[in-house]
Design an enzyme around this catalytic site. Structure first.
Site, PDB file in Angstrom:
ATOM      1  N   ASP A   1       6.404   3.598  13.510  1.00  0.00           N
ATOM      2  CA  ASP A   1       7.350   3.336  14.604  1.00  0.00           C
ATOM      3  C   ASP A   1       8.559   4.274  14.496  1.00  0.00           C
ATOM      4  O   ASP A   1       9.429   4.276  15.362  1.00  0.00           O
ATOM      5  CB  ASP A   1       7.761   1.855  14.672  1.00  0.00           C
ATOM      6  CG  ASP A   1       8.548   1.388  13.461  1.00  0.00           C
ATOM      7  OD1 ASP A   1       8.663   2.150  12.488  1.00  0.00           O
ATOM      8  OD2 ASP A   1       9.051   0.242  13.493  1.00  0.00           O
TER       9      ASP A   1
ATOM     10  N   LYS B   1       0.330  -1.912   9.590  1.00  0.00           N
ATOM     11  CA  LYS B   1       1.372  -2.021   8.560  1.00  0.00           C
ATOM     12  C   LYS B   1       2.513  -2.867   9.109  1.00  0.00           C
ATOM     13  O   LYS B   1       2.843  -2.762  10.293  1.00  0.00           O
ATOM     14  CB  LYS B   1       1.902  -0.628   8.181  1.00  0.00           C
ATOM     15  CG  LYS B   1       3.098  -0.685   7.229  1.00  0.00           C
ATOM     16  CD  LYS B   1       3.541   0.681   6.778  1.00  0.00           C
ATOM     17  CE  LYS B   1       4.535   1.366   7.687  1.00  0.00           C
ATOM     18  NZ  LYS B   1       5.788   0.624   7.923  1.00  0.00           N
TER      19      LYS B   1
ATOM     20  N   GLU C   1       6.558  -4.589   7.863  1.00  0.00           N
ATOM     21  CA  GLU C   1       7.632  -4.555   6.880  1.00  0.00           C
ATOM     22  C   GLU C   1       7.970  -5.963   6.395  1.00  0.00           C
ATOM     23  O   GLU C   1       7.907  -6.914   7.169  1.00  0.00           O
ATOM     24  CB  GLU C   1       8.891  -3.928   7.506  1.00  0.00           C
ATOM     25  CG  GLU C   1       8.686  -2.504   7.978  1.00  0.00           C
ATOM     26  CD  GLU C   1       9.961  -1.862   8.540  1.00  0.00           C
ATOM     27  OE1 GLU C   1      11.055  -2.467   8.435  1.00  0.00           O
ATOM     28  OE2 GLU C   1       9.844  -0.760   9.092  1.00  0.00           O
TER      29      GLU C   1
ATOM     30  N   GLU D   1       8.834   2.357  -0.279  1.00  0.00           N
ATOM     31  CA  GLU D   1       9.678   3.444   0.220  1.00  0.00           C
ATOM     32  C   GLU D   1      11.017   3.435  -0.501  1.00  0.00           C
ATOM     33  O   GLU D   1      11.707   2.403  -0.537  1.00  0.00           O
ATOM     34  CB  GLU D   1       9.891   3.277   1.742  1.00  0.00           C
ATOM     35  CG  GLU D   1      10.797   4.363   2.307  1.00  0.00           C
ATOM     36  CD  GLU D   1      10.903   4.349   3.826  1.00  0.00           C
ATOM     37  OE1 GLU D   1      10.187   3.562   4.479  1.00  0.00           O
ATOM     38  OE2 GLU D   1      11.715   5.131   4.362  1.00  0.00           O
TER      39      GLU D   1
HETATM   40  O1  KIV Z   1       7.663   4.336  10.868  1.00  0.00           O
HETATM   41  C1  KIV Z   1       7.398   5.003   9.870  1.00  0.00           C
HETATM   42  O2  KIV Z   1       7.079   6.194   9.911  1.00  0.00           O
HETATM   43  C2  KIV Z   1       7.466   4.317   8.600  1.00  0.00           C
HETATM   44  C3  KIV Z   1       7.712   5.170   7.419  1.00  0.00           C
HETATM   45  C4  KIV Z   1       9.177   5.373   7.264  1.00  0.00           C
HETATM   46  C5  KIV Z   1       7.119   4.611   6.220  1.00  0.00           C
HETATM   47  O3  KIV Z   1       7.398   3.119   8.534  1.00  0.00           O
END
Ligand code: KIV
Length: 264
Positions: free
Chosen positions: A51, A120, A122, A189
């Protein structure tokens, strides 16, 4: 890793085998068709349609305004360009936080509409029920801990996370909780190298991917735009730049402009 057009589609068992054999997994972000083509040709194993495209492609100041429709459009283009990679769709802000039902529905869109292999999201222990619910629906999930951009404000900006012992332990515990919930991988990260090393050693099967967290992870992720100097406003110190493509493009456009205005 194969670099020819005959390459086989990367599978989850193949990624697990890479971890078991100690062969590092190569992961990059990608948001568009031509770049996806190059990454697939170069033998990249995993692509994240992050994102972060809110900033790198759409010009927002943060990732927060990015919608599911934005993500799906870009993920579709990446899948068309990179048919062989293990493709991970990044769940945007508020696509999974409100409820497990929203999380399953939106994760399903990445699979059904964009041909992703995984999603993915968070967050740590507070997101374990979302991870478990998505996994129970048959969708592989990658967790994301340490610096999590959707909550960068609350974390005090884009800085190293888990520096003191208490915070480091919390990150390591959260990795275990996400893996217990069914995550096939966890992205760490901007955490200290030692935190990443402990997480990778303790995880027997699930894959630990590092971003700015030292070399001990099972694989590395780099933001493509940082790698080639393509994002004009911010260059993180931890990201190695492989070429200043931004400068090459700017110089080329200036030269073209000069040749046109000079009547050449
Ligand atoms: O959105 C993204 O590219 C990410 C990276 C910062 C890991 O989540």
């Amino acid at each position: 890793m194969s670099t020819d057009t005959e390459r086989k589609k990367v599978s989850l068992p193949a990624l697990y085998r890479m971890k078991a054999d100690g062969r590092p997994i190569v992961m990059l972000t990608c948001y568009d068709y031509p770049t996806a083509h190059f990454q697939d040709q170069a033998g990249v194993d995993m692509i994240l349609v992050g994102d972060s495209l809110g900033m790198t492609m759409l010009g927002y100041e943060t990732t927060l305004p990015v919608t599911m429709d934005d993500m799906i459009r870009h993920a579709q283009a990446v899948r068309r360009g990179a048919p062989h990679v293990w493709l991970v769709g990044d769940m945007p802000y508020m696509s999974y936080q409100p409820s497990t039902e929203a999380a399953i529905r939106n994760a399903g869109r990445f699979m059904a509409e964009a041909g992703c292999d995984a999603v993915k999201l968070e967050g740590g222990r507070e997101m374990a029920d979302r991870v478990a619910a998505i996994v129970a629906s048959g969708i592989p999930v990658m967790g994301h801990l340490g610096l999590t951009p959707q909550s960068a404000g609350a974390l005090g900006g884009f800085r190293l996370q888990g520096k003191d012992a208490h915070k480091a332990k919390r990150i390591i515990d959260d990795v275990a909780i996400l893996i217990d919930a069914g995550a096939f991988a966890v992205l760490l990260e901007l955490v200290p190298e030692q935190v990443c090393r402990i997480a990778a050693e303790r995880s027997k099967e699930a894959i630990i991917i590092g971003l700015g967290s030292g070399p001990a992870a099972d694989g590395q992720l780099l933001i493509y735009h940082d790698m080639f100097g393509l994002y004009p406003h911010f260059r993180p110190r931890m990201a190695k730049m492989y070429a200043d493509a931004g400068k090459i493009i700017l110089d080329g456009i200036r030269q073209y402009r000069a040749e046109v205005t000079d009547g050449e």
